[in-house]
Design an enzyme around this catalytic site. Structure first.
Site, mmCIF file in Angstrom:
data_model
loop_
_atom_site.group_PDB
_atom_site.id
_atom_site.type_symbol
_atom_site.label_atom_id
_atom_site.label_comp_id
_atom_site.label_asym_id
_atom_site.label_seq_id
_atom_site.Cartn_x
_atom_site.Cartn_y
_atom_site.Cartn_z
ATOM 1 N N ARG B 55 58.003 -38.597 -37.069
ATOM 2 C CA ARG B 55 59.103 -38.296 -37.991
ATOM 3 C C ARG B 55 58.901 -38.894 -39.392
ATOM 4 O O ARG B 55 59.054 -38.221 -40.390
ATOM 5 C CB ARG B 55 60.422 -38.827 -37.436
ATOM 6 C CG ARG B 55 61.292 -37.791 -36.809
ATOM 7 C CD ARG B 55 62.162 -38.447 -35.778
ATOM 8 N NE ARG B 55 61.302 -39.084 -34.793
ATOM 9 C CZ ARG B 55 60.785 -38.449 -33.758
ATOM 10 N NH1 ARG B 55 61.072 -37.198 -33.565
ATOM 11 N NH2 ARG B 55 59.987 -39.061 -32.907
ATOM 12 N N THR B 56 58.560 -40.168 -39.425
ATOM 13 C CA THR B 56 58.482 -40.818 -40.734
ATOM 14 C C THR B 56 57.372 -40.184 -41.574
ATOM 15 O O THR B 56 57.579 -39.816 -42.724
ATOM 16 C CB THR B 56 58.236 -42.333 -40.560
ATOM 17 O OG1 THR B 56 59.284 -42.867 -39.760
ATOM 18 C CG2 THR B 56 58.220 -43.040 -41.903
ATOM 19 N N LYS B 84 35.984 -50.141 -40.616
ATOM 20 C CA LYS B 84 34.771 -50.861 -41.022
ATOM 21 C C LYS B 84 35.074 -52.292 -41.437
ATOM 22 O O LYS B 84 34.194 -53.012 -41.872
ATOM 23 C CB LYS B 84 34.096 -50.127 -42.188
ATOM 24 C CG LYS B 84 33.675 -48.713 -41.852
ATOM 25 C CD LYS B 84 33.185 -47.999 -43.113
ATOM 26 C CE LYS B 84 32.942 -46.525 -42.825
ATOM 27 N NZ LYS B 84 32.799 -45.755 -44.062
ATOM 28 N N ARG B 105 52.758 -47.401 -43.075
ATOM 29 C CA ARG B 105 53.226 -47.959 -41.794
ATOM 30 C C ARG B 105 52.112 -48.847 -41.278
ATOM 31 O O ARG B 105 50.928 -48.487 -41.343
ATOM 32 C CB ARG B 105 53.529 -46.858 -40.785
ATOM 33 C CG ARG B 105 53.766 -47.430 -39.391
ATOM 34 C CD ARG B 105 54.401 -46.449 -38.460
ATOM 35 N NE ARG B 105 55.777 -46.172 -38.845
ATOM 36 C CZ ARG B 105 56.614 -45.445 -38.122
ATOM 37 N NH1 ARG B 105 56.219 -44.938 -36.978
ATOM 38 N NH2 ARG B 105 57.845 -45.221 -38.530
ATOM 39 N N HIS B 133 62.334 -51.286 -41.544
ATOM 40 C CA HIS B 133 62.078 -49.847 -41.718
ATOM 41 C C HIS B 133 63.140 -49.321 -42.688
ATOM 42 O O HIS B 133 64.062 -48.598 -42.297
ATOM 43 C CB HIS B 133 62.169 -49.146 -40.362
ATOM 44 C CG HIS B 133 61.588 -47.766 -40.332
ATOM 45 N ND1 HIS B 133 61.278 -47.058 -41.475
ATOM 46 C CD2 HIS B 133 61.252 -46.960 -39.299
ATOM 47 C CE1 HIS B 133 60.787 -45.881 -41.135
ATOM 48 N NE2 HIS B 133 60.757 -45.794 -39.821
#
Lengths: 142, 311
Positions: B55-56, B84, B105, B133
Site C-alpha cells: 500500500r505505502t 554490496k 521504508r 509511519h
C-alpha cells in the site's frame, strides 16, 4: 602519609566520588596519553569522607561532557603557574553524542557507522537519555 | 546537514497547522483530481523500500503519477547496491541527485532521520521498523476529517499490537496535539505501547489515556475504532506470535455494542483481526481509508516540492 605535589599547569579534577576516579581515568583514556597524570584514590575529605582526585599536567583539553555524565558533583580546577585560575562545576549534560550506545537493537545507530548515537536528556529524575533517532530511552550506566 | 529542506520523518516535523494544510489540500484533490494532474510534471520521486510494502509504496507511486510526475527506485534491498554493503548515507547522497524527493521504508528505527541528515531533497518516512509511519497517520487523519468533519473532541479506541505497530505510534503522537482527544488502548499486556512513548505523551500533551485488555470494555464509548495487525515480522519468537496473533477479532456481533456513527479504521493489511462480515457494516471505512492514502500523499508531495500553489 603519601604526598603528591601540585602541578605547574593543567587540570585538577577534585571531589570525585570514591570509586569514580578509576572510571573517569579509563573513560578519558588517560592511560594512553603522553603527559603526566596522577590518579589518587581514597583521599580523606571533609565533605565526602573519602574522595578520588585526578591531576593532569600540561593539558586542559578533556571531555567535560563525559566528566559530567560520570560524576556531575566533581569539580574542575584549571591550573596555571601552580595557581588555580578558574574553577568549573560540572553538570549532567543535556545533549550527549557518541559517548554510549542506544539500548534498542533495532536502532539504526546499532548498524550504521554514519549514525553516531545522539541523545537528549529526559527530565524525569533519572539519568535517562532519549535517542534522537529511535526515541528509545537509555539509562546511562558505566 | 541541509537544514533548509523540509522533511517528514517524524510526525512532529509538521506543526498541527501544516498537518491541516496537507489534509485540506488532500480533500481538495479528492474532490477534483484533474486540476492537479500536471502539478509535478518534470519531477521525480525516489522510492527506497528496504522492506516489503504494498500500500505505502504503490500509493506513493500512484500519487506521483497522478500528479504528472515520475518515480524510480527499488522495492527490494537485495537488488540494490545495499546488497554490496553500501551505507545508507552514501545511497542517499547519490539518489538525491537523481530525484526531487525520496520516500523510504527501512527496517531499522531512525533510518529515515539518518537519511534526512545527508539528503539535499525532502525525505519522507514510509515506515521505519516499529517506530513511526507518519504518512499512514496523514491517511488516517484525512479519513477522520472526511467522515467526522473534524479532528478534535474524539474518543479513539486503538486495538491490537501497540508495542510494534508503528502506525499506532505515529497516530498517538499526532492526535495528542489535537484538542480534547481521549485514547482507549486495547492490547494484550505483552503488546502495550512502549513505556517511553506513553510517558512522553502524558508529560507533553493534555491527553487522556486508558488501557484495557478487553475490547468490549470500551467499544461502546468510542467514536473511532482503529484495529491493527499483530506485527509478526517484529517478533523474535514465533511461539509468542502464535499465542498472541488472534488476541482480537472484530465481528459484527461485537459492533452491536458500538455507536451507530462509529468509524472502524485499519491501516491494512489485515490478517484476521477484522472478520470479513464486518466489511458489509457501513461503519467499516478501512478500504475508503486506503483510497484516501493516495490523495493525502499527493498533497504531501505537492507541498514538499513547493508546487501546491501552482494548481
Amino acid at each position: 602519609m603519601l604526598k603528591v605535589t601540585g602541578i605547574q599547569k593543567g587540570i585538577v579534577i577534585d571531589h570525585i566520588a570514591k570509586g569514580n576516579g578509576i572510571k573517569i581515568f579509563e573513560k578519558l583514556n588517560l592511560a594512553k596519553v603522553n603527559y603526566p597524570v596522577v590518579l589518587l584514590i581514597n583521599v580523606s575529605s571533609q565533605k565526602l569522607g573519602q574522595k578520588d582526585i585526578i591531576k593532569i599536567q600540561d593539558n586542559v583539553d578533556i571531555d567535560f561532557t563525559m566528566l559530567g555524565l560520570i560524576d556531575p558533583k566533581a569539580t574542575v580546577n584549571i591550573i596555571e603557574d601552580e595557581k588555580i585560575v578558574s574553577k568549573m562545576s560540572l553538570e549532567i549534560p543535556k545533549e550527549v553524542t557518541g559517548l554510549f550506545q542506544c539500548k534498542n537493537p533495532r536502532c539504526v545507530t546499532s548498524v550504521d557507522d554514519y549514525a553516531v548515537p545522539k541523545f537528549t536528556r529526559v527530565e524525569n529524575g533519572k539519568i535517562q537519555y532519549r535517542c534522537n533517532y529511535c526515541e528509545e530511552l537509555t539509562e546511562y550506566k558505566l | 546537514m541541509n537544514q533548509t529542506v523540509k522533511h517528514l520523518v517524524d510526525p512532529n516535523d509538521f506543526t498541527v497547522e501544516e498537518i491541516n494544510q496537507v489534509i485540506d489540500l488532500g480533500l481538495k484533490i479528492h474532490s477534483n483530481p484533474a486540476q492537479y494532474a500536471r502539478l509535478c510534471e518534470g519531477k521525480i520521486l525516489g522510492t527506497l523500500f528496504y522492506e516489503p510494502s504494498t500500500r505505502t509504496r504503490l500509493s506513493f507511486e500512484s500519487a506521483m503519477l497522478r500528479l504528472g510526475g515520475q518515480v524510480l527506485g527499488f522495492s527490494d534491498a537485495n537488488t540494490s547496491a545495499v546488497k554490496k554493503g553500501e551505507s545508507l548515507a552514501d545511497t542517499v547522497r547519490v539518489l538525491d541527485d537523481y530525484c526531487d524527493a525520496l520516500v523510504m521504508r527501512h527496517p531499522m528505527e531512525g533510518a529515515p532521520k539518518l537519511a534526512s541528515e545527508y539528503s539535499t531533497v525532502p525525505v519522507i518516512n514510509g515506515g521505519d521498523g516499529g517506530h513511526q509511519h507518519p504518512t499512514q497517520t496523514l491517511t488516517d487523519l484525512i479519513s477522520i476529517k472526511y467522515y467526522k468533519g473534524h479532528i478534535s473532541n474524539l474518543k479513539i479506541a486503538i486495538c491490537g499490537d501497540l508495542l510494534f505497530g508503528r502506525t499506532v505510534h505515529s497516530l498517538l503522537k499526532t492526535l495528542s496535539r489535537f484538542e480534547n482527544i481521549t485514547f482507549y488502548l486495547i492490547s494484550p499486556p505483552e503488546l502495550k505501547i512502549p513505556k517511553h512513548l506513553k510517558d512522553y505523551l502524558l508529560d507533553t500533551y493534555d491527553v487522556s489515556i486508558s488501557e484495557f485488555t478487553d475490547l468490549e470494555d470500551c467499544i461502546e464509548e468510542a467514536d473511532i475504532l482503529y484495529m491493527t495487525r499483530i506485527q509478526k515480522e517484529r517478533f523474535l519468537n514465533e511461539e509468542e506470535y502464535m499465542r498472541l496473533k488472534d488476541s482480537y477479532i472484530l465481528t459484527r456481533d461485537k459492533l452491536s455494542e458500538a455507536k451507530s456513527d462509529l468509524m472502524v479504521l485499519h491501516p491494512l493489511p489485515r490478517v484476521n483481526e477484522i472478520h470479513y462480515d464486518v466489511d458489509r457494516d457501513p461503519r467499516a471505512k478501512y478500504f475508503e481509508q486506503a483510497a484516501f492514502g493516495v490523495y493525502v500523499r499527493m498533497a504531501l508531495i505537492s507541498i514538499l516540492l513547493e508546487v501546491a500553489d501552482h494548481a
